[in-house]
Design an enzyme around this catalytic site. Structure first.
Site, mmCIF file in Angstrom:
data_model
loop_
_atom_site.group_PDB
_atom_site.id
_atom_site.type_symbol
_atom_site.label_atom_id
_atom_site.label_comp_id
_atom_site.label_asym_id
_atom_site.label_seq_id
_atom_site.Cartn_x
_atom_site.Cartn_y
_atom_site.Cartn_z
ATOM 1 N N ASP A 101 0.898 -1.232 -0.301
ATOM 2 C CA ASP A 101 -0.037 0.073 0.212
ATOM 3 C C ASP A 101 1.185 1.160 0.345
ATOM 4 O O ASP A 101 2.026 1.353 0.474
ATOM 5 C CB ASP A 101 -0.989 0.421 0.903
ATOM 6 N N ASP A 137 -1.583 -0.825 6.089
ATOM 7 C CA ASP A 137 -1.266 -0.199 7.355
ATOM 8 C C ASP A 137 -2.958 -0.051 7.361
ATOM 9 O O ASP A 137 -2.798 0.125 9.001
ATOM 10 C CB ASP A 137 -0.174 0.855 7.495
ATOM 11 N N ASP A 146 -6.423 -2.124 3.840
ATOM 12 C CA ASP A 146 -5.881 -3.075 3.446
ATOM 13 C C ASP A 146 -6.516 -4.826 4.072
ATOM 14 O O ASP A 146 -5.292 -5.783 3.690
ATOM 15 C CB ASP A 146 -4.549 -3.151 3.970
#
Length: 786
Positions: free
Chosen positions: A477, A676, A680
């Protein structure tokens, strides 16, 4: 092997069939009543849960509701129209290793012997019944195990205590440990035999029963043993071995159950995001707070400043900024006005909204994410599958050798032939007791996880360590993983006739009235530079464009190109610079003073200082890096170019990340996902290995198998190196365990007797078993020095 697979499949089919019969619902009668605890409609003719209160029959949907009612009837009968307590009936439980095994309520998998887990955890803080039971058995009997061990090892220093008396004392001390604390092991052992699915419980049950049973006979009937087995006034006993095996196995189960319980923490954290109530606007103009479960599509709901949006809906009144970072990963709150969609569980800013409920219950975005996380977690297979396959053949081999030993010595051995037969068969079982085999993997894992923690890497389970070594693709990410996740002021570029500090001061003066994070970054930058900010009058926030205000006699405007275009301000002198900043990953805002273009300001989420080096190290380790970000494509591609990332995906939603993981895995790649945010979580759970940033959300860390405490991607390189060393260590440990058995079992069976006249007594068998365990532990401890 085929017969084993058939038996496992048969056991699974039986479990599934049984579960289906449990889960099947009968046709209700015409009359139903309300369960006073959970509010469900119950058919008195079909439910098996009833109670009587003051001569009146009360009916319940489950045993849990009945127990709660009996504990406090007044609580449930006197609350009248209060919202009923949301209590789930006994949930469907599944085996984490064999998802086809399903049943109502907790239980044990008939195939592998593992405890079943709820298919969908609830927010109720119910502890694990097996964990509670094993904890009680372990702690209550641990003093007895220690006492038995000390008496067996150091009893010779008590000359006044006869040896025969020592045996009886050891029997008295170890009996509660083996017969009570170890009883679940025997149950699972019998179940594994009944289901023709031998596993580790078969080994543990037979090993403990053999050691304890032999010792009981040696204590109660010492006369049945030949004189050669009488040493120091008694026949050797092995109560301490049986007790220690039980206590060590219980301890291992406690550690495993605690680790497995964390798999549901992510789902519980997601469920906890949703508010418990919503404020409904009634048609008569009144307002009331109602339980979230009572919200229906079309209801008008008020969302006050600082509250969470209760369900997915559409704004019908008001304007505010919504912090959607918990679901989208975007660090910047999104401005919402009439006809804009809002997502349940997101956080409202300083404005007040009235929304119309569009999706409720399982249809909301949050509920769908919960389902994705649960499904991805259930699809994972534990690392122990290989050990179970090995254990199947190992158990059959040991049992076969013990049976052959018993018959051979009993029919053809010297007198007393059957005494020798029993002793040698017991020696085979004792030396094959699975202490070393059971410790081989857990000891390596325990040492490796401790070593990893020192390096800032937290492994959630052994599976992550095994899988991480084979990873060839890493999905990352952007926000909070590659970047810091907090917008910061980057630069100011003044137009002709303006100074940079003056542009920043005017923009910050105007932004004092905004709660937007980009505005906060500009105001913070001005204050850090010691600039004096003025008070702006007639402040106005223009949805999707920017802000306006009056300073002295001049109008200040700060926003995007659309705001400048509407005001007739020409920004072309700095358009090339604005595009360069955008391509560099920054958000650009223009400032106009009156009818003059004053300059532009850039705010960006900076890349972590450690990220470039981490990407280089990951590439050097042979990993392909793929970035999947919810940011716009231009910003995502800019960050990707700057870091040399192999593949970039922008404007990615949570379900898109899961789809990307599945696509890469379908191509044969072994995928790790690093992120994080809550957005996700499904991808973290669905990847071969999920890696969470320790600086991120609790949900991300709960969904991941690996957590980088410092949020530093360089930890992945260290974790992979440790993964390689750990798996190699586990293979060595298993090799040690099987080497001892390969040498010890034939000797225990008596193969040396015809040539050398040597037999392996159960005492030597126990010593060999202990040496194998010591070798395994010593080898595992080497990992701590790597």
């Amino acid at each position: 092997m085929n017969s084993h697979n058939h038996s496992r499949a048969a056991a699974g089919d039986q479990a599934v069939a049984g579960a289906h019969s449990c889960c099947a619902s009968s046709k209700p009668s015409i009359t139903t009543v309300t369960d006073p605890v959970c509010g469900m409609q119950v058919d008195p003719a079909t439910t098996g849960h009833h109670a009587e209160h003051h001569g009146q029959a009360v009916h319940f949907c489950s045993a849990r509701c009945r127990e709660r009612f009996i504990a406090d009837p007044h609580k449930y009968l006197s609350r009248g129209a209060e919202p009923v307590e949301q209590v789930q009936p006994d949930a469907v439980h599944i085996c984490p290793m064999h998802p086809e095994v399903r049943q109502i309520g907790p239980g044990i998998c008939p195939i592998c012997g593992m405890a079943l887990e709820p298919e969908m955890p609830s927010l109720e803080d119910d502890d694990n019944p097996e964990l509670r039971d094993f904890s009680r058995r372990f702690w209550w009997t641990l003093p007895l195990t220690v006492a038995t061990f000390m008496l067996a090892m150091f009893g010779q220093i008590l000359p006044a205590l006869p040896m025969a008396t020592r045996s009886w004392l050891e029997l008295a001390l170890s009996a509660p440990v083996v017969l009570w604390a170890g009883w679940p092991f025997f149950e699972r052992c019998v179940q594994s035999i009944r289901n023709r699915s031998p596993n580790m419980w078969t080994l543990i049950g037979i090993g403990v029963a053999s050691a304890f049973g032999y010792s009981v006979v040696a204590t109660v009937l010492p006369g049945v043993f030949p004189a050669s087995f009488h040493e120091h006034g008694r026949v050797g006993v092995y109560f301490e071995a049986a007790a220690v095996i039980v206590s060590l196995t219980l301890l291992g189960q406690l550690l495993e159950l605690r680790a497995r319980s964390k798999t549901s923490a992510a789902i519980k954290a997601l469920l906890g995001l949703a508010p418990k109530t919503a404020r409904r606007l009634n048609d008569d103009g009144s307002e009331e707070d109602i339980p979230l479960a009572h919200v229906h599509v079309g209801n008008r709901l008020r969302v006050r400043p600082g509250e969470k949006v209760p369900v997915d809906g559409v704004v019908v009144e008001g304007r505010s900024h919504i912090d959607e970072s918990m679901l989208t990963g975007e660090p910047v709150p999104v401005e919402k006005g009439v006809d804009d969609e809002v997502i349940g569980a997101t956080l409202n800013g300083t404005g007040a909204l009235v929304i119309r409920a569009a999706k409720v219950g399982s249809d909301t975005v949050l509920s769908q994410i919960v389902q994705m996380v649960a499904q991805a977690q259930r699809s994972r297979a534990p690392m122990q599958r290989m050990a179970d396959k090995v254990a199947f053949w190992f158990v059959l081999a040991v049992l076969s050798v013990a049976a052959v030993t018993l018959l051979t010595w009993g029919l053809f051995g010297p007198e007393p032939s059957w005494t020798y037969a029993v002793l040698n068969a017991v020696s085979v079982l004792i030396i094959a007791c699975p202490c070393a085999l059971g410790l081989a993997t857990p000891m390596s894992i325990m040492v490796a996880t401790g070593r990893a923690a020192q390096a800032g890497v937290l492994f959630r389970d052994a599976e992550a360590i095994e899988r991480l070594r084979g990873i060839d693709t890493l999905i990352v990410d952007k926000t909070g993983t590659l970047t810091e996740g907090r917008p910061r002021f980057r630069s100011v570029v003044p137009a002709q006739g303006f100074a940079a500090e003056e542009v920043l001061r005017l923009a910050a003066s105007l932004d004092q009235g905004s709660e937007h994070p980009l505005a906060e970054a500009i105001v913070s930058a001005a204050r850090e530079r010691g600039l004096s900010l003025d008070t702006v009058d007639d402040f106005d926030s223009v949805t999707g464009l920017g802000v306006r205000g009056q300073l002295a006699a001049q109008t200040l405007q700060l926003g995007n190109t659309a705001l400048m275009r509407d005001a007739g301000i020409d920004t072309t002198p700095l358009s090339d610079e604005a595009e360069r900043l955008r391509q560099d990953g920054a958000s650009v805002m223009f400032l106009a003073v009156g009818d003059r273009f004053a300059g532009l300001l850039a705010v960006a989420d900076p890349i972590k200082a450690t990220t470039p080096e981490a990407i280089r190290e990951l590439h050097a380790a042979g990993l392909r890096i793929v970035m999947a970000s919810g940011d716009g494509r231009t910003t995502a591609e800019a960050v990707g170019r700057a870091l040399g990332i192999d593949e970039v995906h922008g404007e990615v939603r949570p379900q898109d990340k899961v789809a990307l993981v599945q696509k890469l895995r379908a191509e044969g790649r072994r995928v790790a996902m690093a992120g994080d945010g809550i957005n996700d979580a499904p991808a973290l759970a669905g990847a071969d290995v999920g890696i969470a940033m320790g600086t991120g959300t609790d949900v991300a860390m709960s969904s991941a198998q690996v957590t980088l405490v410092k949020g530093d991607l360089r930890g992945i390189v260290r974790a992979r190196a440790l993964s390689n060393a750990t798996v190699a260590n586990m293979k060595q440990n298993l090799g040690f365990a099987f080497l001892y058995n390969a040498l010890g079992v034939p000797i225990a069976a008596g193969v040396l007797y015809p040539v050398f006249g040597l037999l392996l007594s159960p005492m030597i068998a126990a010593l060999a078993m202990s040496l194998s365990s010591v070798s395994v532990v010593a080898n595992a401890l080497r990992l701590g020095k790597s």
